[in-house]
Each structure stands twice: as C-alpha cells, then as structure tokens.
Design a protein around this motif. Structure first.
Motif, PDB file in Angstrom:
ATOM      1  N   GLY A   1      49.105 -41.260 -14.774  1.00 45.47           N
ATOM      2  CA  GLY A   1      48.968 -41.153 -13.326  1.00 45.47           C
ATOM      3  C   GLY A   1      48.394 -39.850 -12.815  1.00 45.47           C
ATOM      4  O   GLY A   1      48.143 -39.715 -11.622  1.00 45.47           O
TER       5      GLY A   1
ATOM      6  N   SER B   1      39.062 -46.917 -12.415  1.00 52.12           N
ATOM      7  CA  SER B   1      39.593 -45.844 -13.259  1.00 52.12           C
ATOM      8  C   SER B   1      41.017 -46.122 -13.724  1.00 52.12           C
ATOM      9  O   SER B   1      41.702 -45.211 -14.190  1.00 52.12           O
TER      10      SER B   1
ATOM     11  N   ALA C   1      40.001 -46.559  -7.707  1.00 53.09           N
ATOM     12  CA  ALA C   1      41.289 -46.618  -8.404  1.00 53.09           C
ATOM     13  C   ALA C   1      41.325 -47.784  -9.396  1.00 53.09           C
ATOM     14  O   ALA C   1      41.869 -47.650 -10.500  1.00 53.09           O
TER      15      ALA C   1
ATOM     16  N   PHE D   1      45.494 -38.689 -13.243  1.00 55.92           N
ATOM     17  CA  PHE D   1      44.100 -38.846 -12.818  1.00 55.92           C
ATOM     18  C   PHE D   1      44.014 -39.218 -11.341  1.00 55.92           C
ATOM     19  O   PHE D   1      42.956 -39.058 -10.729  1.00 55.92           O
ATOM     20  N   ALA D   2      45.105 -39.675 -10.762  1.00 56.67           N
ATOM     21  CA  ALA D   2      45.122 -39.987  -9.326  1.00 56.67           C
ATOM     22  C   ALA D   2      44.857 -38.736  -8.490  1.00 56.67           C
ATOM     23  O   ALA D   2      44.270 -38.820  -7.410  1.00 56.67           O
TER      24      ALA D   2
ATOM     25  N   THR E   1      43.705 -43.631 -15.714  1.00 55.49           N
ATOM     26  CA  THR E   1      44.911 -43.284 -14.953  1.00 55.49           C
ATOM     27  C   THR E   1      46.157 -43.622 -15.759  1.00 55.49           C
ATOM     28  O   THR E   1      47.113 -42.839 -15.783  1.00 55.49           O
TER      29      THR E   1
END
Length: 129
Positions: free
Chosen positions: A71, A62, A59, A73-74, A66
């Motif tokens: 967000g 990235s 996290a 991409f979470a 993100t």
C-alpha cells in the motif's frame, strides 16, 4: 451541498500542505485573504476532479505494485495526482505549484491525506448520523 463541502475540504487540505511544505504554494492569486481563499477553492475543485476521474484508473492499473509494496505506492499515486493538479492549473491564471516530485509532492501527498482523513472523520461523519 456535498460537492461544495468536498471542494472546501480539499481546499483546506491543500492549504495545509502549502502552509507546511515549502515547495508547494499557489501563485498568480491577487494579494488579500479573499483572493487566496478563492484560489484554494479553485485548486481544490481541480484536485477533486482529478481524484474522481483519473485516480481510480491509475489505482487500478497500479494495483499489483501497490499490493507488492503493501500500500505504500498509494503515496506515490497521490503525489502524482498533486503534480497533475499543478500541471492542469498551469493553464489558468491561478497556478498551484509543486516544485519537485520527491520532496514536495511526496510530503505534500502525506499531508493532504492526513488532513483529508481528519477532516472527513470529524466533519463528514457527524453529518451522516
């Protein structure tokens, strides 16, 4: 006690994903309700370990993408954690199987996130008060 509760909540979320998504299932467990429950508890423990150790690193690395995707991409990160859990459990007799990344893992990560959020809201929050 809190770790055991987190493992149980992870197992319930993964069981919901396995029930709802056709490409996610647990293989190698003996037939019977008790064996299936123990298999999901084991997979829940592995998933919790992956989320505690590896997910914060991914996290953080990235974070730019993100933020760029606001967000979203979470969801891809969570799908990757499901795939990593499936790979890690391929070395033990109980296999957590995620057949493909795009359909199974992405939808599975959405289901696991929603079920985990609901369970955390209604089970963990009342215990804290």
């Amino acid at each position: 006690m809190r770790i055991l509760l987190a493992i149980i909540l992870n197992a319930l979320a993964l069981a919901a994903a396995a029930f709802l998504i056709p490409g996610i299932y647990v293989d190698g467990a003996e037939t019977g309700t008790g064996a299936t429950i123990l298999a999901f508890l084991f997979v829940g423990a592995v998933f919790g370990l992956v989320n505690v150790v590896i997910k914060p690193i991914i996290a953080l690395l990235s974070l730019p993408i993100t933020c760029l995707t606001l967000g979203l991409f979470a969801v891809v990160i969570n799908a990757g954690m499901l795939m990593l859990t499936a790979w890690l459990t391929s070395w033990v007799p109980v296999h957590f199987v995620v057949e493909d990344f795009f359909f199974s893992a992405i939808l599975g990560s959405i289901v696991v996130s929603l079920v985990s959020a609901l369970l955390n809201r209604f089970i963990l929050r009342p215990l804290e008060n």
